[in-house]
Design a protein around this motif. Structure first.
Motif, PDB file in Angstrom:
ATOM      1  N   ALA A   1      41.791  46.375  36.725  1.00 26.66           N
ATOM      2  CA  ALA A   1      41.790  45.192  37.597  1.00 26.66           C
ATOM      3  C   ALA A   1      42.640  45.473  38.822  1.00 26.66           C
ATOM      4  O   ALA A   1      43.664  46.165  38.744  1.00 26.66           O
ATOM      5  CB  ALA A   1      42.328  43.975  36.851  1.00 26.66           C
ATOM      6  N   SER A   2      42.228  44.911  39.934  1.00 27.43           N
ATOM      7  CA  SER A   2      43.004  45.067  41.156  1.00 27.43           C
ATOM      8  C   SER A   2      44.237  44.163  41.105  1.00 27.43           C
ATOM      9  O   SER A   2      44.276  43.182  40.345  1.00 27.43           O
ATOM     10  CB  SER A   2      42.144  44.698  42.371  1.00 27.43           C
ATOM     11  N   PRO A   3      45.260  44.448  41.918  1.00 32.86           N
ATOM     12  CA  PRO A   3      46.419  43.543  41.976  1.00 32.86           C
ATOM     13  C   PRO A   3      46.025  42.126  42.361  1.00 32.86           C
ATOM     14  O   PRO A   3      46.585  41.150  41.840  1.00 32.86           O
ATOM     15  CB  PRO A   3      47.310  44.183  43.046  1.00 32.86           C
ATOM     16  N   GLU A   4      45.063  42.000  43.263  1.00 36.60           N
ATOM     17  CA  GLU A   4      44.605  40.669  43.682  1.00 36.60           C
ATOM     18  C   GLU A   4      43.964  39.911  42.527  1.00 36.60           C
ATOM     19  O   GLU A   4      44.186  38.699  42.364  1.00 36.60           O
ATOM     20  CB  GLU A   4      43.625  40.795  44.846  1.00 36.60           C
ATOM     21  N   GLU A   5      43.172  40.611  41.704  1.00 35.14           N
ATOM     22  CA  GLU A   5      42.547  39.960  40.548  1.00 35.14           C
ATOM     23  C   GLU A   5      43.595  39.513  39.540  1.00 35.14           C
ATOM     24  O   GLU A   5      43.507  38.410  38.971  1.00 35.14           O
ATOM     25  CB  GLU A   5      41.553  40.915  39.896  1.00 35.14           C
ATOM     26  N   LEU A   6      44.611  40.346  39.294  1.00 34.40           N
ATOM     27  CA  LEU A   6      45.664  39.974  38.354  1.00 34.40           C
ATOM     28  C   LEU A   6      46.473  38.782  38.856  1.00 34.40           C
ATOM     29  O   LEU A   6      46.840  37.901  38.075  1.00 34.40           O
ATOM     30  CB  LEU A   6      46.588  41.162  38.100  1.00 34.40           C
ATOM     31  N   ALA A   7      46.734  38.757  40.154  1.00 38.42           N
ATOM     32  CA  ALA A   7      47.471  37.629  40.723  1.00 38.42           C
ATOM     33  C   ALA A   7      46.698  36.333  40.538  1.00 38.42           C
ATOM     34  O   ALA A   7      47.261  35.298  40.129  1.00 38.42           O
ATOM     35  CB  ALA A   7      47.738  37.890  42.204  1.00 38.42           C
ATOM     36  N   ARG A   8      45.423  36.388  40.832  1.00 37.11           N
ATOM     37  CA  ARG A   8      44.591  35.192  40.711  1.00 37.11           C
ATOM     38  C   ARG A   8      44.496  34.738  39.252  1.00 37.11           C
ATOM     39  O   ARG A   8      44.559  33.548  38.951  1.00 37.11           O
ATOM     40  CB  ARG A   8      43.198  35.478  41.278  1.00 37.11           C
ATOM     41  N   LYS A   9      44.336  35.705  38.332  1.00 35.19           N
ATOM     42  CA  LYS A   9      44.246  35.342  36.915  1.00 35.19           C
ATOM     43  C   LYS A   9      45.548  34.717  36.436  1.00 35.19           C
ATOM     44  O   LYS A   9      45.532  33.703  35.719  1.00 35.19           O
ATOM     45  CB  LYS A   9      43.911  36.572  36.077  1.00 35.19           C
ATOM     46  N   ALA A  10      46.685  35.303  36.821  1.00 31.49           N
ATOM     47  CA  ALA A  10      47.978  34.753  36.405  1.00 31.49           C
ATOM     48  C   ALA A  10      48.126  33.307  36.852  1.00 31.49           C
ATOM     49  O   ALA A  10      48.658  32.459  36.118  1.00 31.49           O
ATOM     50  CB  ALA A  10      49.111  35.607  36.956  1.00 31.49           C
ATOM     51  N   LEU A  11      47.662  33.006  38.052  1.00 31.93           N
ATOM     52  CA  LEU A  11      47.722  31.634  38.546  1.00 31.93           C
ATOM     53  C   LEU A  11      46.781  30.725  37.759  1.00 31.93           C
ATOM     54  O   LEU A  11      47.178  29.653  37.281  1.00 31.93           O
ATOM     55  CB  LEU A  11      47.375  31.593  40.033  1.00 31.93           C
ATOM     56  N   HIS A  12      45.537  31.137  37.597  1.00 33.60           N
ATOM     57  CA  HIS A  12      44.523  30.238  37.036  1.00 33.60           C
ATOM     58  C   HIS A  12      44.715  29.967  35.554  1.00 33.60           C
ATOM     59  O   HIS A  12      44.367  28.871  35.081  1.00 33.60           O
ATOM     60  CB  HIS A  12      43.122  30.770  37.335  1.00 33.60           C
ATOM     61  N   VAL A  13      45.267  30.904  34.788  1.00 35.08           N
ATOM     62  CA  VAL A  13      45.481  30.595  33.366  1.00 35.08           C
ATOM     63  C   VAL A  13      46.532  29.505  33.215  1.00 35.08           C
ATOM     64  O   VAL A  13      46.518  28.744  32.238  1.00 35.08           O
ATOM     65  CB  VAL A  13      45.861  31.850  32.555  1.00 35.08           C
TER      66      VAL A  13
ATOM     67  N   PHE B   1      49.607  42.446  45.244  1.00 32.22           N
ATOM     68  CA  PHE B   1      49.709  41.357  44.259  1.00 32.22           C
ATOM     69  C   PHE B   1      50.276  40.107  44.920  1.00 32.22           C
ATOM     70  O   PHE B   1      49.740  38.997  44.751  1.00 32.22           O
ATOM     71  CB  PHE B   1      50.591  41.778  43.084  1.00 32.22           C
ATOM     72  N   ALA B   2      51.360  40.264  45.684  1.00 28.92           N
ATOM     73  CA  ALA B   2      52.003  39.115  46.330  1.00 28.92           C
ATOM     74  C   ALA B   2      51.054  38.433  47.306  1.00 28.92           C
ATOM     75  O   ALA B   2      50.952  37.199  47.339  1.00 28.92           O
ATOM     76  CB  ALA B   2      53.274  39.563  47.041  1.00 28.92           C
ATOM     77  N   ARG B   3      50.351  39.239  48.086  1.00 25.30           N
ATOM     78  CA  ARG B   3      49.395  38.662  49.034  1.00 25.30           C
ATOM     79  C   ARG B   3      48.262  37.956  48.285  1.00 25.30           C
ATOM     80  O   ARG B   3      47.838  36.858  48.675  1.00 25.30           O
ATOM     81  CB  ARG B   3      48.835  39.745  49.952  1.00 25.30           C
ATOM     82  N   GLY B   4      47.791  38.569  47.203  1.00 29.97           N
ATOM     83  CA  GLY B   4      46.732  37.946  46.410  1.00 29.97           C
ATOM     84  C   GLY B   4      47.171  36.641  45.788  1.00 29.97           C
ATOM     85  O   GLY B   4      46.398  35.675  45.725  1.00 29.97           O
ATOM     86  N   TYR B   5      48.432  36.584  45.326  1.00 29.55           N
ATOM     87  CA  TYR B   5      48.940  35.337  44.731  1.00 29.55           C
ATOM     88  C   TYR B   5      49.032  34.241  45.782  1.00 29.55           C
ATOM     89  O   TYR B   5      48.679  33.078  45.521  1.00 29.55           O
ATOM     90  CB  TYR B   5      50.302  35.573  44.087  1.00 29.55           C
TER      91      TYR B   5
END
Length: 316
Positions: A59-71, A105-109
């Motif tokens: 997974a990309s850092p952006e995908e992990l950031a988004r998943k961490a938020l949405h869960v 990751f930070a930008r994705g979050y």
């Protein structure tokens, strides 16, 4: 042997004599703090650990950031609340800082937070000797009367799922097989919290209990049954199995982050019609709540009970 929920239960017991300071007790998707004016704040925290909850190579850092938020937003939605803010804490190994991983990751979050309309208000960062750890605390707000809890299911209620199930588990199988970019793998990496649906259902008085499906229906439904002191009968033919998944994935796979709810039987059909008209997708009736001294799920096929040892994800 220690189990995840056994440990949580013992911790709750040990802390039971501590001052409540206005908070409701442990037991729902979020902690609840009434703040006056018939309003309440809700709080939840979720931890994602590399090689337990995600594979960094997949997974990309952006995908992990988004998943961490949405869960975490999913837990707020399960209470019928509107998310308003998050706190983010990261433990990062040196290679993520030396490269552009941490910045991505930070930008994705930040981008995912802007998309959800949720502000980042604090957190922490630290070094990690091995692996990425991501902890998000989400805060929501709702009219107190609209909050949905796990202890409100009643005998006779219809059990409903707010979407198809099993796609995330099927996507995880693809990831573990090295197929990182299949449609199902992408669904697993990019869950979508049902925030608007949760708020809408929170305003419906015929909706009684609600939670989100993170560990699989076979396990998550039991949390409602235990808290409400009831049992359930589930028709396996009515389970909305996602394309590319199977029944076991739909019941046991977890990480679908769809809402699971119970609703008054007399109003359930109208609720389903209104939900589909509003969101252009159905609510799926999958069974009913029954009076029972034991919080057990009775599985039915063609109207007849059969034995099945189904359970969702277990950490220990």
């Amino acid at each position: 042997m220690t189990t995840e929920f056994g440990l949580i239960g013992r911790l709750a017991d040990w802390c039971r004599t501590l001052p409540a300071n206005g908070f409701e007790g442990i037991g729902d998707d979020c902690a609840v703090l009434p703040v006056g004016g018939d309003e309440a704040l809700v709080f939840t925290a979720d931890l994602l650990i590399e090689d337990v909850h995600f594979l960094r190579r997949a997974a990309s850092p952006e995908e992990l950031a988004r998943k961490a938020l949405h869960v975490n937003l999913s837990d707020v939605a399960a209470m019928g609340a509107h998310p308003v803010a998050t706190l983010l804490s990261l433990a990062l190994p040196a290679d993520t800082v030396r490269s552009d991983w941490a910045e991505r990751f930070a930008r994705g979050y930040a981008e995912a937070s802007a998309e959800a309309g949720v502000n980042l208000i604090g957190g922490d960062t630290t070094a990690s000797p091995s692996g990425v750890s991501i902890n998000v605390t989400a805060i929501g707000r709702a009219p107190f009367a609209c909050l949905k809890r796990r202890d409100a299911a009643r005998a006779g209620d219809v059990v409903l799922a707010a979407g198809e199930l099993g796609a995330s588990a099927a996507g995880l199988r693809d990831l573990l097989a090295g197929r990182y970019d299949t449609p199902l793998a992408c669904l697993h990496k990019r869950p979508e919290a049902q925030v608007a649906e949760g708020e809408w259902l929170g305003r419906r008085g015929e909706v009684h209990a609600m939670m989100d499906l993170s560990d699989g229906l076979a396990s998550d439904l039991v949390h409602i049954l235990e808290r409400s002191g009831v049992g359930a009968e589930i028709d396996v033919e009515r389970i909305p199995v996602a394309a590319g998944a199977d029944l076991e994935a739909a019941l046991c796979g977890g990480e679908d982050y769809k809402l699971l709810l119970t609703a008054d039987e007399a109003a359930a059909a109208a609720l389903c019609r209104d939900f589909e008209a509003h969101f252009r997708c159905p609510l799926y009736p999958v069974g009913r709540i029954v009076a029972s001294a034991d919080p057990l799920v009775r599985w039915l096929r063609c109207g007849r009970p059969f034995a099945a040892d189904w359970h969702g994800f277990r950490h220990y």
